[in-house]
Design a protein around this motif. Sequence first.
Motif, short mmCIF file in Angstrom:
data_model
loop_
_atom_site.label_atom_id
_atom_site.label_comp_id
_atom_site.label_asym_id
_atom_site.label_seq_id
_atom_site.Cartn_x
_atom_site.Cartn_y
_atom_site.Cartn_z
N ARG A 170 5.51 41.02 49.19
CA ARG A 170 6.44 42.12 49.49
C ARG A 170 6.88 42.95 47.90
N ASP A 171 7.26 41.79 47.16
CA ASP A 171 7.78 42.37 45.82
C ASP A 171 6.84 42.95 45.00
N VAL A 172 5.39 42.53 45.23
CA VAL A 172 4.51 43.12 44.41
C VAL A 172 4.22 44.52 44.86
N LEU A 173 4.26 44.81 46.21
CA LEU A 173 4.04 45.87 46.77
C LEU A 173 5.14 46.94 46.65
N ALA A 174 6.27 46.53 46.29
CA ALA A 174 7.51 47.07 45.97
C ALA A 174 7.60 47.49 44.47
N GLY A 175 6.83 46.93 43.70
CA GLY A 175 6.58 47.21 42.38
C GLY A 175 8.04 46.43 41.50
N ARG A 176 8.08 45.42 41.75
CA ARG A 176 9.34 44.60 41.32
C ARG A 176 8.69 43.63 40.13
N ALA A 177 7.54 43.57 40.03
CA ALA A 177 6.67 42.72 38.96
C ALA A 177 7.28 41.13 39.42
#
Length: 379
Positions: free
Chosen positions: A111-118
């Motif tokens: 979820r964090d990867v798809l949200a661009g949170r690195a």
Amino acid sequence: MATRNSTLHNTWHLGIKEFHSLLGDWTMLFLIVFMFTVSVYADARAKPESLHRASIAVVDEDQSQLSERILAALQPPQFIVPERIGLSDIDRSMDAGLHTFVLDIPPNFQRDVLAGRAPALQLNVDATRQSQAQTGTGYIQSIVNDEIRAFVQRYRSTAAQPVQLVERAMFNPNLNAGWFGAITAIINNITMLGIMLTGAALIREREHGTIEHLLVMPVTPFEIMLSKVWSMGVVVLVASSFSLQLIAKGLLGVVVPGSALLFGLATLLYLFAAASIGIFMGTVARNMPQFGLMAILVLLPLQILSGALTPLESMPEFVRWLMSLTPTTHFVSLAQSILFRGAGIDVVWPTFIMVAVIGGAFFALAHHRLRSTIGKMQS
């Protein structure tokens, strides 16, 4: 003409005598066989630059499609099949040395990867396994980045890179370190045995008392020296050719595009120089233990600083200049150009000349030393 025929006759028969002496020395015979078979195979299979069946475990706290993709990518031959462990098992696994790498994928990672949170991944490495630790970290980082990049591109577009780097690996397209290791081992073993066999042959004459028999015969120091050079050179040439064809090409599957005949000629020329160095050392050392200690001091710099293990460009300027005066540096350049790059005589002929000139200088020096030593013994 009669003198020339006598020299050839004496040199031939003295060389045959060296073959008989070598056949009676089981230690030297074992060393020759071992260095061109087991040693070459072991060097090729144990290169630290290559990663093979490294132990890895994965703590998958996310249980997502992306984490499964990463886990599926960590497979043989670089790694063994990853073991799934719990978060509480990391310390126990590392302390017991069960795994070299433990990759911890945190919750909500996809979820964090798809949200661009690195989000961050934690990679625990057992650095006591130094050869695998350094190389394996780069492997894992590259695999994880590739899987994340491929996964993200399915869900959202990514900005195109302004420059695309296209790599082409010449002469060793799979970057197989074993190929380089096998050829380098053969080159280093030619140096070692070319020096040791001739020097040991001269020491053996002195220890067995046969050098006194030669002194009362109508033979010259030049003939004695030349007989040892050609006989021991033939032994090393045959052994190295056998190793290249059967061990490197056959057993290890090393692709050698160069000419085996041209490499044999280069080896024969280089053995002329290496054998001269061995004879010079044999005249300095008084017995075999002294010769062995001297060989360590000579062989280690010749092999380490010749360019076979480390590029000459990485060495200080003074070391590069000093090593350019040795035949080993030029032979390494010859062998790599012929065997790795398939170079012909039109490319390597200047290096051939350098090996011949340096070899001639060492031969003259060894001949002068041998004459002086025999003169002292006669007086």
